[in-house]
Design a protein around this motif. Structure first.
Motif, PDB file in Angstrom:
ATOM      1  N   ARG A 279      43.718  47.840  36.933  1.00  0.00           N
ATOM      2  CA  ARG A 279      43.165  46.607  36.376  1.00  0.00           C
ATOM      3  C   ARG A 279      41.964  46.184  37.207  1.00  0.00           C
ATOM      4  NH1 ARG A 279      46.409  46.545  40.957  1.00  0.00           N
ATOM      5  NH2 ARG A 279      47.112  44.459  41.563  1.00  0.00           N
ATOM      6  N   PRO A 280      41.011  45.452  36.609  1.00  0.00           N
ATOM      7  CA  PRO A 280      39.838  45.001  37.358  1.00  0.00           C
ATOM      8  C   PRO A 280      40.243  44.027  38.464  1.00  0.00           C
ATOM      9  CG  PRO A 280      39.499  44.776  34.988  1.00  0.00           C
ATOM     10  CD  PRO A 280      40.949  45.052  35.196  1.00  0.00           C
ATOM     11  N   VAL A 281      39.714  44.244  39.681  1.00  0.00           N
ATOM     12  CA  VAL A 281      40.070  43.370  40.797  1.00  0.00           C
ATOM     13  C   VAL A 281      38.865  42.814  41.546  1.00  0.00           C
ATOM     14  CG1 VAL A 281      42.318  44.483  41.121  1.00  0.00           C
ATOM     15  CG2 VAL A 281      40.335  45.311  42.420  1.00  0.00           C
ATOM     16  N   ALA A 282      37.707  43.456  41.455  1.00  0.00           N
ATOM     17  CA  ALA A 282      36.551  42.980  42.226  1.00  0.00           C
ATOM     18  C   ALA A 282      35.253  43.439  41.566  1.00  0.00           C
ATOM     19  CB  ALA A 282      36.610  43.490  43.659  1.00  0.00           C
ATOM     20  N   VAL A 283      34.219  42.645  41.769  1.00  0.00           N
ATOM     21  CA  VAL A 283      32.872  42.997  41.314  1.00  0.00           C
ATOM     22  C   VAL A 283      31.902  42.717  42.455  1.00  0.00           C
ATOM     23  CG1 VAL A 283      31.009  42.538  39.681  1.00  0.00           C
ATOM     24  CG2 VAL A 283      33.394  42.456  38.913  1.00  0.00           C
ATOM     25  N   LEU A 284      31.103  43.737  42.807  1.00  0.00           N
ATOM     26  CA  LEU A 284      30.059  43.617  43.826  1.00  0.00           C
ATOM     27  C   LEU A 284      28.720  43.804  43.125  1.00  0.00           C
ATOM     28  CD1 LEU A 284      29.406  43.458  46.947  1.00  0.00           C
ATOM     29  CD2 LEU A 284      29.385  45.972  46.894  1.00  0.00           C
ATOM     30  N   ARG A 285      27.762  42.880  43.365  1.00  0.00           N
ATOM     31  CA  ARG A 285      26.459  42.964  42.725  1.00  0.00           C
ATOM     32  C   ARG A 285      25.349  42.825  43.756  1.00  0.00           C
ATOM     33  NH1 ARG A 285      24.820  39.116  39.833  1.00  0.00           N
ATOM     34  NH2 ARG A 285      26.318  37.515  40.422  1.00  0.00           N
ATOM     35  N   HIS A 286      24.237  43.511  43.488  1.00  0.00           N
ATOM     36  CA  HIS A 286      23.021  43.346  44.286  1.00  0.00           C
ATOM     37  C   HIS A 286      21.942  42.831  43.340  1.00  0.00           C
ATOM     38  CE1 HIS A 286      19.315  44.982  46.434  1.00  0.00           C
ATOM     39  NE2 HIS A 286      19.822  44.078  47.245  1.00  0.00           N
ATOM     40  N   PRO A 287      21.694  41.518  43.328  1.00  0.00           N
ATOM     41  CA  PRO A 287      20.782  40.945  42.339  1.00  0.00           C
ATOM     42  C   PRO A 287      19.384  41.557  42.358  1.00  0.00           C
ATOM     43  CG  PRO A 287      22.087  39.218  43.363  1.00  0.00           C
ATOM     44  CD  PRO A 287      22.373  40.474  44.124  1.00  0.00           C
ATOM     45  N   ALA A 288      18.873  41.922  43.531  1.00  0.00           N
ATOM     46  CA  ALA A 288      17.495  42.405  43.596  1.00  0.00           C
ATOM     47  C   ALA A 288      17.309  43.723  42.856  1.00  0.00           C
ATOM     48  CB  ALA A 288      17.062  42.545  45.054  1.00  0.00           C
ATOM     49  N   SER A 289      18.260  44.642  42.976  1.00  0.00           N
ATOM     50  CA  SER A 289      18.133  45.946  42.329  1.00  0.00           C
ATOM     51  C   SER A 289      18.812  45.986  40.968  1.00  0.00           C
ATOM     52  CB  SER A 289      18.752  47.035  43.209  1.00  0.00           C
ATOM     53  OG  SER A 289      20.158  46.876  43.282  1.00  0.00           O
ATOM     54  N   GLY A 290      19.749  45.053  40.745  1.00  0.00           N
ATOM     55  CA  GLY A 290      20.522  45.058  39.519  1.00  0.00           C
ATOM     56  C   GLY A 290      21.760  45.923  39.566  1.00  0.00           C
ATOM     57  N   ARG A 291      21.953  46.668  40.646  1.00  0.00           N
ATOM     58  CA  ARG A 291      23.131  47.536  40.710  1.00  0.00           C
ATOM     59  C   ARG A 291      24.414  46.701  40.769  1.00  0.00           C
ATOM     60  NH1 ARG A 291      19.689  50.462  44.401  1.00  0.00           N
ATOM     61  NH2 ARG A 291      18.910  52.358  43.373  1.00  0.00           N
ATOM     62  N   LEU A 293      28.825  47.113  40.898  1.00  0.00           N
ATOM     63  CA  LEU A 293      30.007  47.940  41.133  1.00  0.00           C
ATOM     64  C   LEU A 293      31.232  47.118  40.749  1.00  0.00           C
ATOM     65  CD1 LEU A 293      30.868  49.858  44.456  1.00  0.00           C
ATOM     66  CD2 LEU A 293      32.574  48.619  43.166  1.00  0.00           C
ATOM     67  N   GLU A 294      32.024  47.642  39.835  1.00  0.00           N
ATOM     68  CA  GLU A 294      33.295  47.021  39.481  1.00  0.00           C
ATOM     69  C   GLU A 294      34.410  47.902  40.004  1.00  0.00           C
ATOM     70  OE1 GLU A 294      35.686  45.236  35.575  1.00  0.00           O
ATOM     71  OE2 GLU A 294      33.954  46.556  35.312  1.00  0.00           O
ATOM     72  N   CYS A 295      35.369  47.294  40.678  1.00  0.00           N
ATOM     73  CA  CYS A 295      36.500  48.011  41.257  1.00  0.00           C
ATOM     74  C   CYS A 295      37.755  47.715  40.445  1.00  0.00           C
ATOM     75  CB  CYS A 295      36.699  47.600  42.717  1.00  0.00           C
ATOM     76  SG  CYS A 295      38.108  48.392  43.527  1.00  0.00           S
ATOM     77  N   LEU A 296      38.444  48.771  40.031  1.00  0.00           N
ATOM     78  CA  LEU A 296      39.714  48.668  39.316  1.00  0.00           C
ATOM     79  C   LEU A 296      40.745  49.480  40.083  1.00  0.00           C
ATOM     80  CD1 LEU A 296      37.213  49.310  37.098  1.00  0.00           C
ATOM     81  CD2 LEU A 296      39.017  48.679  35.510  1.00  0.00           C
ATOM     82  N   THR A 297      41.990  49.036  40.131  1.00  0.00           N
ATOM     83  CA  THR A 297      42.989  49.762  40.908  1.00  0.00           C
ATOM     84  C   THR A 297      44.402  49.442  40.436  1.00  0.00           C
ATOM     85  OG1 THR A 297      43.705  50.324  43.161  1.00  0.00           O
ATOM     86  CG2 THR A 297      43.240  47.999  42.715  1.00  0.00           C
ATOM     87  N   THR A 298      45.313  50.349  40.758  1.00  0.00           N
ATOM     88  CA  THR A 298      46.742  50.115  40.566  1.00  0.00           C
ATOM     89  C   THR A 298      47.391  49.565  41.832  1.00  0.00           C
ATOM     90  OG1 THR A 298      47.214  52.409  41.221  1.00  0.00           O
ATOM     91  CG2 THR A 298      46.955  51.961  38.861  1.00  0.00           C
ATOM     92  N   GLU A 299      46.637  49.448  42.915  1.00  0.00           N
ATOM     93  CA  GLU A 299      47.191  49.035  44.198  1.00  0.00           C
ATOM     94  C   GLU A 299      47.396  47.513  44.272  1.00  0.00           C
ATOM     95  OE1 GLU A 299      48.063  51.192  47.173  1.00  0.00           O
ATOM     96  OE2 GLU A 299      48.361  52.079  45.206  1.00  0.00           O
ATOM     97  N   PRO A 300      48.305  47.055  45.157  1.00  0.00           N
ATOM     98  CA  PRO A 300      48.562  45.613  45.263  1.00  0.00           C
ATOM     99  C   PRO A 300      47.581  44.866  46.159  1.00  0.00           C
ATOM    100  CG  PRO A 300      50.091  46.793  46.670  1.00  0.00           C
ATOM    101  CD  PRO A 300      49.304  47.839  45.917  1.00  0.00           C
ATOM    102  N   GLY A 301      46.811  45.588  46.983  1.00  0.00           N
ATOM    103  CA  GLY A 301      45.941  44.922  47.946  1.00  0.00           C
ATOM    104  C   GLY A 301      44.548  45.511  47.980  1.00  0.00           C
ATOM    105  N   LEU A 302      43.613  44.725  48.494  1.00  0.00           N
ATOM    106  CA  LEU A 302      42.226  45.152  48.687  1.00  0.00           C
ATOM    107  C   LEU A 302      41.804  44.727  50.081  1.00  0.00           C
ATOM    108  CD1 LEU A 302      39.607  46.354  47.421  1.00  0.00           C
ATOM    109  CD2 LEU A 302      38.996  44.007  46.794  1.00  0.00           C
ATOM    110  N   GLN A 303      41.642  45.707  50.971  1.00  0.00           N
ATOM    111  CA  GLN A 303      41.135  45.434  52.311  1.00  0.00           C
ATOM    112  C   GLN A 303      39.614  45.450  52.253  1.00  0.00           C
ATOM    113  OE1 GLN A 303      43.141  44.908  55.038  1.00  0.00           O
ATOM    114  NE2 GLN A 303      41.613  44.822  56.663  1.00  0.00           N
ATOM    115  N   ILE A 304      39.003  44.345  52.647  1.00  0.00           N
ATOM    116  CA  ILE A 304      37.545  44.242  52.650  1.00  0.00           C
ATOM    117  C   ILE A 304      37.068  44.196  54.091  1.00  0.00           C
ATOM    118  CG2 ILE A 304      35.552  42.867  51.962  1.00  0.00           C
ATOM    119  CD1 ILE A 304      37.196  41.800  49.636  1.00  0.00           C
TER     120      ILE A 304
END
Length: 368
Positions: A279-291, A293-304
């Protein structure tokens, strides 16, 4: 692979293998490059089943490598040992190197602070994995296999591990993990890529915007070992339930940020999976370049981890040193030190069972 404008093509997916380096003991490290020549391309190494490079276009069609990496094998066995690697048997920390499994306590190998991090000082990141090319109608990639014997770094049970990288034409990179054991053990695998959507070596991630679907995080002590219950993110710099500029979060005055060296090195408690797929859990964006990244996972945690302790001593493939905040790791996994915490989801794997975990990094471009 230098930056270049993307070009129209037929959308065909390609894969190629080539020798990358030879270790002092004579073993060869191979590199596989795969994906769509007109869009997203990945490079992986058999050393650590490692994502070495990932080329993605910006809103103008110019591609750049967006993951940090070491220049040489010596870097990958040293200061850049975790960069892009598959880490295990147990990603993150196990306090004091003491592993309780079904009534027995096993002594694990530890790092300098007396705890076990990412599977021990000679974890999966330092191994040469077997590799097999995978070709599907809509995806292409590499399946890595590793056998970890009973007692490896102190962990019980012989473990067979697979991690498969698959990239489709739309720019979704899927990482599928599997493992089986012949005795009760613990398994917690993740990938440790550091992303910079501006491009590898092009400044910091402080101008990135991050959103995470989590209303709790795991506080840590001065040795980054979790303590107590999960804390609510509300009213703290850890509240990423709405898109937040990372520079704004990193400059906040909060004791948990100070303990981690001035940034994030924490676990976010993700919402439950409602089905079998990620399932979708995080979105990282770089406004200047437009890139994006959407992160989807079956895991219970996200270490940042936001690279708080990078100090410029390591230079990347692009020739630029990596300062603090040069990249951000989005490590999908179980919770740190969960073998000591019955309230956490179990990481125990028994004979006859199969460990399975799936994470997808989906790359796209926001319009200007």
């Amino acid at each position: 692979m230098p930056d270049a404008p993307t070009h129209p093509d037929d959308g065909s997916l390609t894969i190629r293998r080539e020798p990358y380096a030879t270790l002092p003991d004579g073993r060869v490290v191979d590199r596989y490059a795969f994906g769509s020549e007109g869009a997203v391309m990945a490079e992986v190494l058999t050393l650590g089943a490692r994502l070495q490079a990932l080329y993605a276009p910006d809103r103008d069609g110019h591609r750049a490598n967006i993951v940090l990496g070491g220049v040489s094998v010596a870097d990958m066995l040293g200061e850049a040992k975790y960069f892009g690697a598959t880490v295990g048997r147990y990603a993150n920390r196990i306090a004091r190197g003491e592993l309780p499994v079904e009534g027995a306590v096993h002594r694990l190998r530890t790092q300098g602070n007396g705890h076990t991090l990412h599977g021990g000082p000679e974890g999966f990141d330092a191994r040469i994995w077997d590799a097999t090319e995978v070709r599907e109608p809509s995806r292409v990639g590499v399946r890595f296999t590793l056998h970890s014997p009973d007692g490896d770094q102190g962990f019980p049970g012989a473990l067979t591990v697979h991690v498969t990288y698959l990239l489709d034409r739309a720019g979704s990179l899927t990482l599928a993990y599997e493992a089986t054991t012949d005795a009760p053990t613990v398994v917690n695998l993740t990938n440790h890529a550091y992303f910079n959507l501006a491009g590898e070596g092009r400044g910091t991630i402080l101008d990135h915007v991050l959103q995470v679907d989590a209303d709790q995080y795991t506080p840590v002590d001065g040795e980054l070992i979790p303590y107590g219950p999960h804390f609510p993110v509300e009213g703290t710099p850890f509240d990423l339930t709405e898109p937040r500029l990372l520079a704004e979060r990193m400059t906040a005055d909060h004791p948990q940020l100070r303990l981690a060296g001035g940034g994030f090195d924490h676990n976010w408690v993700l919402g439950p999976c409602e089905g079998d797929g990620p399932r979708p859990v995080a979105v990282l964006r770089h406004p200047a370049s437009g890139r994006r990244l959407e992160c989807l996972t079956t895991e219970p945690g996200l270490q940042i981890y936001t690279g708080n302790l990078f100090d410029g001593s390591l230079t990347g493939p692009g020739g630029a040193p990596y300062p603090a905040f040069a990249g951000i790791a989005l490590e999908t996994q179980h919770f740190p030190d969960s073998p000591h915490r019955p309230c956490c989801p179990s990481t125990v794997l028994r004979p006859g069972e199969e460990y399975r975990s799936t994470t997808v990094y989906r790359f796209s471009v926001d319009p200007g």
